[in-house]
Every structure is written in C-alpha cells, then in structure tokens.
Design a protein around this motif. Structure first.
Motif, PDB file in Angstrom:
ATOM      1  N   ARG A 139       0.803  -1.220   0.000  1.00  0.00           N
ATOM      2  CA  ARG A 139       0.000   0.000   0.000  1.00  0.00           C
ATOM      3  C   ARG A 139       0.841   1.278   0.000  1.00  0.00           C
ATOM      4  O   ARG A 139       0.442   2.297   0.556  1.00  0.00           O
ATOM      5  N   PHE A 140       2.006   1.201  -0.602  1.00  0.00           N
ATOM      6  CA  PHE A 140       2.786   2.411  -0.832  1.00  0.00           C
ATOM      7  C   PHE A 140       2.321   3.057  -2.139  1.00  0.00           C
ATOM      8  O   PHE A 140       2.046   2.360  -3.118  1.00  0.00           O
ATOM      9  N   ARG A 141       2.261   4.367  -2.135  1.00  0.00           N
ATOM     10  CA  ARG A 141       2.083   5.091  -3.398  1.00  0.00           C
ATOM     11  C   ARG A 141       3.465   5.214  -4.034  1.00  0.00           C
ATOM     12  O   ARG A 141       4.439   5.575  -3.360  1.00  0.00           O
ATOM     13  N   ARG A 153       3.870   6.055   2.110  1.00  0.00           N
ATOM     14  CA  ARG A 153       2.584   5.661   2.678  1.00  0.00           C
ATOM     15  C   ARG A 153       2.431   6.349   4.039  1.00  0.00           C
ATOM     16  O   ARG A 153       3.374   6.924   4.575  1.00  0.00           O
TER      17      ARG A 153
END
Length: 517
Positions: A139-141, A153
C-alpha cells in the motif's frame, strides 16, 4: 487590514484553540457548584434569599445560568471559530499532499539513517518492476523515475489528525444544537389517568432558546398500572427490585399500542423519549360538605419524603360551603405509631394509613394566579378545632370515614400509585455521539499509522547491476524501518547485502524536507 489579519492568524492558531478550550472548561465549573435557574429555579430563589448580597452579584454575572450567559456563548463561539479556522487550511494542505506524487529519490541514499545496498542478477527494468510491485502490495504510493522508484505511505495519519480536530467542531455544533432546540418536561400521572404531550399538561418544562411548541409531537400516554416491588428479606430490606409502568400510547386518530416503561428503558414515541424517573402514592379522598355535596373526590398526589415513602401532601376543597376546607398530613404506606410518632417502616403499601389535620376559612374568590398543589396558603385559614378547643387530627385506614365538627366528612376510600414521567427531545445528541466516535477513530489513525518513505535506485556499473535502498520514518520510533529497507532491496533481486542497516535515527527531522507526507 494588517491588524485584522494578525488577529485572524492568532485566533486560528492551534495554541489559541487550546487556550480557549481550557477557558471554556474553567467557565463551566460554576455551573456545577452554583444552582442553575433552568434546572432548579427553586434552589436559585432559596440561594438568593439566604445570600442576598452574593446572589445579587451572581445574578449580574449570569452565574445562575452559566451555559446561557453571554460571556459563555462568546467563549464558545470564539472556540468554534478558532477550530474551523485551524482545520480548513489543514484540509487544503492535506488535499494537495494527497494529489502530490511521492518526493523524488535523493541523490545519496547511502546517507539516509536506514539504507541497504547490494548486487542483483536481474536487469535494471526487471529489478525496478519487482521493487515497485513489492511496494504497491504494501500500500505504498509509488513514483517511477529514471533508474529509481520513490514510494510513500501513511497519509491516513494526517487524515486521522484532521478527523480528530473536525470531531471537536461537530461536538460543539451538536451540543449547541441540542442546547438551543431541545426540551425536557416532567409530569406526574396517576394510575388510570392519561397524559397528552401538550405544554399545558406539564408540571415542569424547560426548553432551549430555539424551541418552538410545534416541536411537541402529538401523542397521548395512558398509564394503566404501575408495579413496584421491594426486598422483604432481612438483607437489604426495602431495597427496590422492580419498577415498571404498563402504558398505552396513541397518536391522534390511532388505536393505542401497549408498551412498558422501566428504569433505564425509556419509551420512544415519534422521536421523543419518555423516561420513568419517580413514583409514589396517591390516596383516593372524598370530602363532603355539611349540605351533603361532594366538594372534591379523587386521587391526590402525596410526595415521598424518605426511603420508606412517608409521603406529605395536601387536599384542597375550594368548592366546600359554607367554608373553604383543606387537609394537610401524611400518607404512610406501612404505618407504625411508636415513640417516634407516626412513620412508615417499609416502602410498599402493607398497612396504608392517612394522618391528617384540617384547615378552614372563608370561601376564596377564584383568580388566575397560580397556586401550588403541594402546599396550603394559610393566610386566611385557621386550624379546625373540636368543641373542647383541641386541633382536629385524625387517622384513617382505607375504607374509613371521619365526621368533622362542622358536619363535613372525609373518606379515605382507596390508594393508587403515581409515576413521574420525563418527556424529552434532544435532537443534537446523535451528532455529539457521532463526533465522539469520529474522535476515537481519528485518534487511533494518528497514533497507529506510521508515515514512511522508501526509495530504491538501480544502476549498471562495471558490468554489474547495483541496488541501493533507503528510507525515512516520520515518527521517532524505528520499528520496522530497517526491515522494510532490507525487504525492498531483496525484492529488487539482491541476494547478499553489502550493508545491513542498523537504524538508530529515523530521520524524522528530514521527513518534511522531502515533501509533505
């Protein structure tokens, strides 16, 4: 303009909001220690009578109605304005941060507090693709660059902070709404009688400044029966065990619906709450004047004065002729007469008796002036006496009749129970409850979400593909930062690390310099 801008800047600072919140808390303290007129006007009148000098100053300062005073409202509005002014700019900054890609990869990742590097057998595009896939799975951009991937994130942390502060705005709004638009009324209803939700029916009624009588929902409550049971054993004798009111409710033109009201289990009728807050006894008394006319007849509410429900009350017969008659005395549900005099020894009606005295005087002209039903105005009355000059006082059990010296009669035919109902509407409470839940959720996000930035650079050098990974953590703890950096390097294909990070500094002070997170 410069002065106004400076004032607005100071007002909308978080420091000012905290100061105003502290002042509001201090301002609310007098409302807990000084009697408040909207809640108990009788206590306020007694306080002023006992302390005339202090009461005059309290009146001037609005301390008898703290929450409705202008100075309290001023602090409340300033706090509300300050919070709104704090939050709106933060929302704008956060919205820009969410739309902004992660910050570019620093030139020297090996200078970051947490970093790792090594050689991979994969090609540069494959290593970057694998690293980016690993970051997205967590869920890292991500932001793809020439020979590097930047990732971030933890945006929910700032979202949680905004929600937490926004919840205070909603809480203040909900409380203000509830204070202005709510109402609360109390009424005593005897078994077998009914109550209609109308202003004229209430014994006591309090409402906010924005209340409109049209808010009262038209319904009727029939109190069919009230059940009270008490402990009869040697342990906790007389303690309450059950209070239950069997009622029927009806809207205009509709059939009544059976319901039950118990302590802590109110009845809800068309958005209005009906609570059971008290009960007592109402002896059924009939007074007949010397001409044989019934001057008054029916249940009379007596108010309990102790835990055994020794109840004090009056019975008025203004239509009695030739003299106005009034009775004053006690209803004792379990009567005992000993060296202490008449008193009740148990709250249930096991041996009910009435102990009354009689007052008489000339008939009174009926006026529109209000008069308490729980006390007698004895200005022009005298206590009735026997032929020997002794005050008339008598004791009655259910079914007994006593003849008075003037030819009148008093009959104690039966007794009933009465219940005290509190009818209230508090339209802003749901908003206050929602704001509290939002505050808890926002606080949880701000405490447990850890903003983190990771970068990985892949470059060919001397015939090998070299991977360098690094990271920064916004918080002061380093839990998991080193592990993420190592895992990112391995995801890019590094089998053996040339340097394993030992994180002692998260680089929190550098976090903001890399962009807003």
């Amino acid at each position: 303009m410069a002065g106004l801008r400076w004032f607005w800047t100071q007002l909308t600072s978080m420091r000012t909001a905290l100061i105003l919140l502290f002042i509001l808390a201090l301002a609310a303290i007098p409302g807990s220690f000084i009697p408040q007129r909207p809640v108990n006007p009788i206590r306020v009148s007694d306080f002023i009578a006992d302390n005339p000098g202090l009461g005059e100053w309290y009146e001037r300062l609005g301390l008898f109605d703290v929450y409705g005073s202008p100075w309290f409202a001023a602090v409340y509005l300033l706090l509300y304005t300050s919070l709104v002014g704090c939050i709106i700019p933060r929302i704008a900054v956060y919205a820009r941060a969410v739309r902004t890609p992660p910050p570019r990869t620093p030139a020297r990742l090996d200078r970051l507090p947490a970093h790792a590097e090594g050689v991979t057998t994969a090609s540069e595009p494959d290593a970057l693709a694998a690293a980016e896939q690993w970051l997205r799975a967590r869920r890292f951009r991500t932001r793809r660059e020439e020979g590097a991937v930047a990732a971030e994130r933890g945006y929910l942390r700032e979202f949680g902070n905004i929600v937490f502060h926004l919840s205070f705005v909603l809480l203040l709004g909900g409380l203000a709404w509830n204070t202005l638009a709510s109402y609360r009324g109390e009424v005593i209803v005897v078994e077998g009688q009914a109550f209609s939700n109308n202003l004229t029916q209430y014994d006591d009624f309090r409402a906010g400044a924005a209340f409109n009588p049209t808010q009262l929902r038209p319904f009727t409550i029939f109190v069919d029966a009230f059940t009270a049971s008490f402990e009869t054993g040697p342990v906790q004798r007389g303690a309450a065990r059950e209070f239950r009111a069997d009622v029927r409710t009806a809207d205009p033109g509709a059939e009544p619906q059976a319901s039950t009201i118990e302590v802590n289990h109110p009845l809800r009728v068309d958005g209005t709450n009906v609570h059971l807050i008290g009960h007592g006894y109402a002896p059924v008394i009939t007074i007949t004047d010397p001409q044989g006319n019934v001057a008054t007849s029916g249940p009379v509410v007596f108010l309990p004065q102790d835990g055994n429900f020794s109840s004090l009350g009056v019975v008025k017969a203004p239509d009695a002729r030739p003299e106005y008659l009034a009775l004053e005395g006690w209803f004792l549900p379990t009567a005992v007469v000993d060296e202490q005099g008449p008193h009740s020894v148990f709250p249930d009606a096991l041996v009910p008796e009435l102990f009354l005295t009689v007052w008489a005087g000339p008939p009174r002209e009926e006026t529109s002036a209000p008069e308490s039903v729980y006390s007698i105005n004895k200005d022009d009355l005298a206590q009735m006496t026997t032929a020997e000059g002794a005050p008339v006082a008598f004791r009655l059990a259910p079914g007994q009749i006593v003849d008075l010296p003037d030819g009148s009669t008093v009959e104690f035919s039966d007794w009933r129970r009465w219940v005290k109902l509190q009818v209230s509407s508090e339209p802003g409470l749901w908003l206050a409850a929602v704001s509290i839940l939002l505050a808890i959720a926002g606080l949880g996000l701000s405490l447990y979400v850890r903003p983190r930035r990771l970068w990985v650079r892949v470059a060919d050098a001397d015939g090998t593909t070299r991977v360098v990974a690094g990271g920064l953590d916004r918080t002061d703890t380093a839990q998991g930062l080193g592990d993420d950096v190592v895992a990112l390097a391995r995801a890019a294909g590094v089998a053996e690390l040339a340097e394993t990070p030992a994180v002692t500094d998260t680089g929190a002070e550098l976090f903001g310099k890399q962009g807003v997170g």
